[in-house]
Structure formats: C-alpha cells, structure tokens
Motif scaffolding. Structure first.
Motif: not given
Length: 141
Positions: A88-94
């Motif tokens: 999903m190309r998510l950053d460290n918030t995930a």
C-alpha cells in the motif's frame, strides 16, 4: 531469513543483498518489527545506503516500497513475504510493531472491506511481477 532493509551497508558480501540470497531462505523488504519500506527510506536509511540501494536496484527511490517488493520477488529465495503496508506504499504511521516499546503496537489495520477494491491496481501489478518472477503457483491438470 534475509531482509532487504539490512542489505545496503557492509559492502557486496552482505548476506541480505539479492545476489547473495540462496534458494532455501525467506526474503522480506522488512518485517513486522521493522519500519515500513517508505518510512525506513525516508526516515532512517543513511545517505550512503540510499545511494547504494538506488544504484544497485537502478531506481530513483521514488517508489521505494515497490522497488524493494520487486527485488524480493526477483530473488532466488524460495519464499518472498511482503507486508501489506509496503504493498500500500504506507509510511511509518502504519508501522506494525516497535520492539522494546510496550504501548501502541499491533494497532495497524488495513481498513474497511472497501480497501480491497482500492487495491485492484496493486493486485494486478503484483500478479504481473509474480508471473515475471515465476512465483505463481502452477496448477496440475
């Protein structure tokens, strides 16, 4: 077990580099205990690691999660495991888990059931990569 986030320091003999993988291993861009690939590249990777990775994978790093995903799929490792946060190309918030931290771990969720429709393009792209890297299950008969 080889983890691509650990591959970029230590020179060409680093066991985590794709050319040093072996068939009887599991390859990951990162694990549940690591940052997401986007978060790692943005927040933690050293300048030297970024330069080596971009040169090695022949990329700009603009789509680092999928650059690492493709590198995993193209590895000779028998098994490739990719976190959904990277798909999903998510950053460290995930981020899933931070070892040594007692609170706020294991909280990330993909989203409601409608998330699958939103991931249709990623599913098609994953299938193409799996076909090209010969990772699709071959049905008999």
């Amino acid at each position: 077990m080889v983890v691509l986030q650990f591959a970029w320091g230590g020179g060409p003999g680093n066991v985590h580099l794709p050319h040093n993988h072996y068939a009887n291993c599991f390859v990951y861009p990162g694990t549940h205990d690591n940052e997401t690939s986007v978060g790692w590249f943005k927040d933690s990777a050293s300048k030297e690691d970024k330069e080596y990775l971009c040169q090695y994978l022949q990329t700009t790093g603009d789509d680092i999660a999928w650059d690492l995903l493709r590198a995993c799929m193209n590895s000779v490792a028998a098994t490739c495991i990719v976190m959904m946060q990277d798909v999903m190309r998510l950053d460290n918030t995930a981020r899933m888990n931070t070892p040594g931290r007692a609170e706020n771990n294991w909280m990330w969720r993909m989203g409601d059931s409608g998330v699958w429709a939103k991931l249709q393009k990623e599913a098609e792209d994953m299938k193409k990569i799996a076909e090209m890297s010969n990772r699709l299950h071959k049905q008999q008969g």
